[in-house]
Design a protein around this motif. Sequence first.
Motif, PDB file in Angstrom:
ATOM      1  N   PHE A  81       4.000 -17.899   7.677  1.00  0.00           N
ATOM      2  CA  PHE A  81       3.805 -16.452   7.736  1.00  0.00           C
ATOM      3  C   PHE A  81       4.815 -15.729   6.848  1.00  0.00           C
ATOM      4  CE2 PHE A  81       2.732 -12.433   9.520  1.00  0.00           C
ATOM      5  CZ  PHE A  81       3.912 -11.734   9.688  1.00  0.00           C
ATOM      6  N   LYS A  82       4.308 -14.895   5.966  1.00  0.00           N
ATOM      7  CA  LYS A  82       5.167 -14.099   5.086  1.00  0.00           C
ATOM      8  C   LYS A  82       4.838 -12.637   5.295  1.00  0.00           C
ATOM      9  CE  LYS A  82       6.850 -13.717   0.345  1.00  0.00           C
ATOM     10  NZ  LYS A  82       6.720 -14.219  -1.045  1.00  0.00           N
ATOM     11  N   ALA A  83       5.793 -11.888   5.774  1.00  0.00           N
ATOM     12  CA  ALA A  83       5.558 -10.494   6.107  1.00  0.00           C
ATOM     13  C   ALA A  83       5.263  -9.686   4.854  1.00  0.00           C
ATOM     14  CB  ALA A  83       6.787  -9.922   6.816  1.00  0.00           C
ATOM     15  N   PRO A  84       4.358  -8.705   4.954  1.00  0.00           N
ATOM     16  CA  PRO A  84       4.179  -7.769   3.838  1.00  0.00           C
ATOM     17  C   PRO A  84       5.509  -7.090   3.529  1.00  0.00           C
ATOM     18  CG  PRO A  84       2.506  -7.439   5.535  1.00  0.00           C
ATOM     19  CD  PRO A  84       3.524  -8.365   6.114  1.00  0.00           C
ATOM     20  N   VAL A  85       5.656  -6.615   2.307  1.00  0.00           N
ATOM     21  CA  VAL A  85       6.939  -6.061   1.894  1.00  0.00           C
ATOM     22  C   VAL A  85       7.373  -4.913   2.786  1.00  0.00           C
ATOM     23  CG1 VAL A  85       5.886  -4.541   0.146  1.00  0.00           C
ATOM     24  CG2 VAL A  85       8.270  -5.247  -0.088  1.00  0.00           C
ATOM     25  N   TRP A  86       6.438  -4.041   3.152  1.00  0.00           N
ATOM     26  CA  TRP A  86       6.802  -2.909   3.994  1.00  0.00           C
ATOM     27  C   TRP A  86       7.247  -3.363   5.379  1.00  0.00           C
ATOM     28  CZ3 TRP A  86       3.532  -3.331   8.032  1.00  0.00           C
ATOM     29  CH2 TRP A  86       2.253  -3.856   7.805  1.00  0.00           C
ATOM     30  N   ASP A  87       6.649  -4.437   5.892  1.00  0.00           N
ATOM     31  CA  ASP A  87       7.008  -4.932   7.215  1.00  0.00           C
ATOM     32  C   ASP A  87       8.427  -5.491   7.211  1.00  0.00           C
ATOM     33  OD1 ASP A  87       6.306  -5.493   9.934  1.00  0.00           O
ATOM     34  OD2 ASP A  87       6.167  -7.600   9.410  1.00  0.00           O
ATOM     35  N   TYR A  88       8.778  -6.210   6.157  1.00  0.00           N
ATOM     36  CA  TYR A  88      10.130  -6.757   6.039  1.00  0.00           C
ATOM     37  C   TYR A  88      11.170  -5.642   6.107  1.00  0.00           C
ATOM     38  CZ  TYR A  88      14.147  -9.318   4.222  1.00  0.00           C
ATOM     39  OH  TYR A  88      15.395  -9.882   4.075  1.00  0.00           O
ATOM     40  N   PHE A  89      10.955  -4.589   5.347  1.00  0.00           N
ATOM     41  CA  PHE A  89      11.953  -3.513   5.302  1.00  0.00           C
ATOM     42  C   PHE A  89      11.916  -2.642   6.551  1.00  0.00           C
ATOM     43  CE2 PHE A  89      11.474  -4.760   0.873  1.00  0.00           C
ATOM     44  CZ  PHE A  89      12.805  -4.917   0.519  1.00  0.00           C
ATOM     45  N   ASP A  90      10.739  -2.408   7.121  1.00  0.00           N
ATOM     46  CA  ASP A  90      10.652  -1.600   8.347  1.00  0.00           C
ATOM     47  C   ASP A  90      11.400  -2.258   9.495  1.00  0.00           C
ATOM     48  OD1 ASP A  90       9.164   0.268   7.022  1.00  0.00           O
ATOM     49  OD2 ASP A  90       7.251  -0.227   7.986  1.00  0.00           O
ATOM     50  N   ASN A  91      11.446  -3.599   9.512  1.00  0.00           N
ATOM     51  CA  ASN A  91      12.133  -4.316  10.581  1.00  0.00           C
ATOM     52  C   ASN A  91      13.642  -4.364  10.383  1.00  0.00           C
ATOM     53  OD1 ASN A  91      10.173  -5.065  12.458  1.00  0.00           O
ATOM     54  ND2 ASN A  91       9.476  -6.781  11.206  1.00  0.00           N
ATOM     55  N   ARG A  92      14.131  -3.925   9.222  1.00  0.00           N
ATOM     56  CA  ARG A  92      15.561  -4.053   8.925  1.00  0.00           C
ATOM     57  C   ARG A  92      16.244  -2.746   8.545  1.00  0.00           C
ATOM     58  NH1 ARG A  92      12.658  -8.358   8.091  1.00  0.00           N
ATOM     59  NH2 ARG A  92      13.534 -10.443   8.480  1.00  0.00           N
ATOM     60  N   VAL A  93      15.526  -1.871   7.887  1.00  0.00           N
ATOM     61  CA  VAL A  93      16.103  -0.586   7.477  1.00  0.00           C
ATOM     62  C   VAL A  93      15.359   0.506   8.245  1.00  0.00           C
ATOM     63  CG1 VAL A  93      16.668   0.916   5.535  1.00  0.00           C
ATOM     64  CG2 VAL A  93      16.530  -1.565   5.188  1.00  0.00           C
ATOM     65  N   HIS A  94      15.921   0.923   9.349  1.00  0.00           N
ATOM     66  CA  HIS A  94      15.263   1.904  10.207  1.00  0.00           C
ATOM     67  C   HIS A  94      16.305   2.806  10.847  1.00  0.00           C
ATOM     68  CE1 HIS A  94      16.537  -0.868  13.345  1.00  0.00           C
ATOM     69  NE2 HIS A  94      15.825  -1.833  12.774  1.00  0.00           N
ATOM     70  N   ASP A  95      15.838   3.786  11.600  1.00  0.00           N
ATOM     71  CA  ASP A  95      16.755   4.803  12.122  1.00  0.00           C
ATOM     72  C   ASP A  95      17.838   4.227  13.018  1.00  0.00           C
ATOM     73  OD1 ASP A  95      14.622   4.201  13.765  1.00  0.00           O
ATOM     74  OD2 ASP A  95      14.148   6.258  14.298  1.00  0.00           O
ATOM     75  N   GLN A  96      17.528   3.176  13.793  1.00  0.00           N
ATOM     76  CA  GLN A  96      18.560   2.618  14.661  1.00  0.00           C
ATOM     77  C   GLN A  96      19.612   1.851  13.866  1.00  0.00           C
ATOM     78  OE1 GLN A  96      18.082  -0.893  17.235  1.00  0.00           O
ATOM     79  NE2 GLN A  96      18.548   0.451  18.954  1.00  0.00           N
ATOM     80  N   SER A  97      19.187   0.998  12.914  1.00  0.00           N
ATOM     81  CA  SER A  97      20.169   0.232  12.137  1.00  0.00           C
ATOM     82  C   SER A  97      21.057   1.165  11.316  1.00  0.00           C
ATOM     83  CB  SER A  97      19.469  -0.777  11.222  1.00  0.00           C
ATOM     84  OG  SER A  97      18.630  -0.146  10.279  1.00  0.00           O
ATOM     85  N   ILE A  98      20.517   2.288  10.889  1.00  0.00           N
ATOM     86  CA  ILE A  98      21.310   3.279  10.152  1.00  0.00           C
ATOM     87  C   ILE A  98      22.305   3.960  11.083  1.00  0.00           C
ATOM     88  CG2 ILE A  98      21.210   5.455   8.870  1.00  0.00           C
ATOM     89  CD1 ILE A  98      18.314   4.499   8.016  1.00  0.00           C
ATOM     90  N   ALA A  99      21.822   4.405  12.252  1.00  0.00           N
ATOM     91  CA  ALA A  99      22.689   5.116  13.190  1.00  0.00           C
ATOM     92  C   ALA A  99      23.825   4.229  13.692  1.00  0.00           C
ATOM     93  CB  ALA A  99      21.865   5.633  14.369  1.00  0.00           C
TER      94      ALA A  99
END
Length: 408
Positions: A81-99
């Motif tokens: 399984f290889k996540a779509p590019v947007w899925d990879y980034f949505d799971n890592r760069v998001h409002d909680q990881s930023i906060a």
Amino acid sequence: MFKPRVRKFAGTLLAAIALSASAALTAGPASADAGFREWVSSFRAVAAKNGVSGSTYDRAFRGVTEPDPEVLEKARYQPEFKAPVWDYFDNRVHDQSIAVGRQMARQWKPWLDRIEQRFGVDRHILLAIWSMESNYGEVLKNDKVMRNVVRSLATLGYGDKRRAKFARSQLIAALKILQSGDIDESHLTGSWAGAMGHTQFIPTSYQAYAVDMDGNGRRDIWDSVPDALGTAANLLKKNGWQNGKTWGYEVKLPAGKLPAGSLTLSQWADLGVVRANGKAFPRGNEKAELKTPDGRNGPAFLMTKNFFMIKRYNNADRYAIAVGLLADEIAGYGGLVQDWGRPFTKLSFEERQELQKHLSTYGYYDGKLDGKIGQGSESAIKAFQNAAGLTQDGHPSKEVLKVLRKQR
């Protein structure tokens, strides 16, 4: 309104582990354990030839009498399984990881000041790596993830032909870490593959880059955040990190074909490539390489040398881009101008958790409510979409969440 069906998708992990262990070790359990113990006994001489004392070896293997079946399962089952590019980034760069990153920047500011002064590596890059590797140390609290490094590596050295050579070299390095006194055997923990501490170093990388940042006489990347972040900074510095320079620039592309390879920023500008935020490139003679991870219609980047230094940590473009984007967000520079081409309306991190909670309530999902959308969440979304008469695309969208909220 449809009536929700009770359905579970996590699978039978324990059964899979048992079957995998049985298949991996062809003899029965008693014989398998005997074979492992014989391997451990014979490897003692190998360790001794590499400078590991007998007392260290015996201490490290005290109580380690059988291979770890979960390690063998993870080693043998690596999904395609290889996540779509947007899925990879949505799971890592998001409002909680930023906060949380910004919170950690405040909490650890005195140490980050010292680390930045000593190694010249941007603190926000280090915070982003910390987030990517262990969710700011939260993974280290999970007993289901963290395991005995010596047992894990011995299991791989004994039972996994593909990783045996790697595992044995890492096991020697782990034993030397124990022998050095930096950590005791009860705290020498890591992932199933032996990645250790807040910043997930394999034992040989630990030996090459670990530093005692807090000055207590031990290089402790497990319990000392300063040591862990200092060690990550040392890796980047020793591999050529350029102080005061960025990892790359988001850009807009002109129509037509562009050359491959590395050009100066001025040369890229002459070809019609401009920064997405409208600003000029600060150093026209700096070389950069064009990357379009989502195709020409998605975000495009000119990557400078520091991008490739991040790849020395993990040799994947997506990883290095995620670190750079998260670092920029933590620093307050803002996010992407051109978003990823996801075919649905994006959810916030809290909304993703809410989505999982609803799916769990209706019996479609029994995983963690962690906001991370993996195969389990996607399967649950598809099952819900099927029951609701929606297109079965598995996307964690606002459209699906709206339908879920209406169910009572």
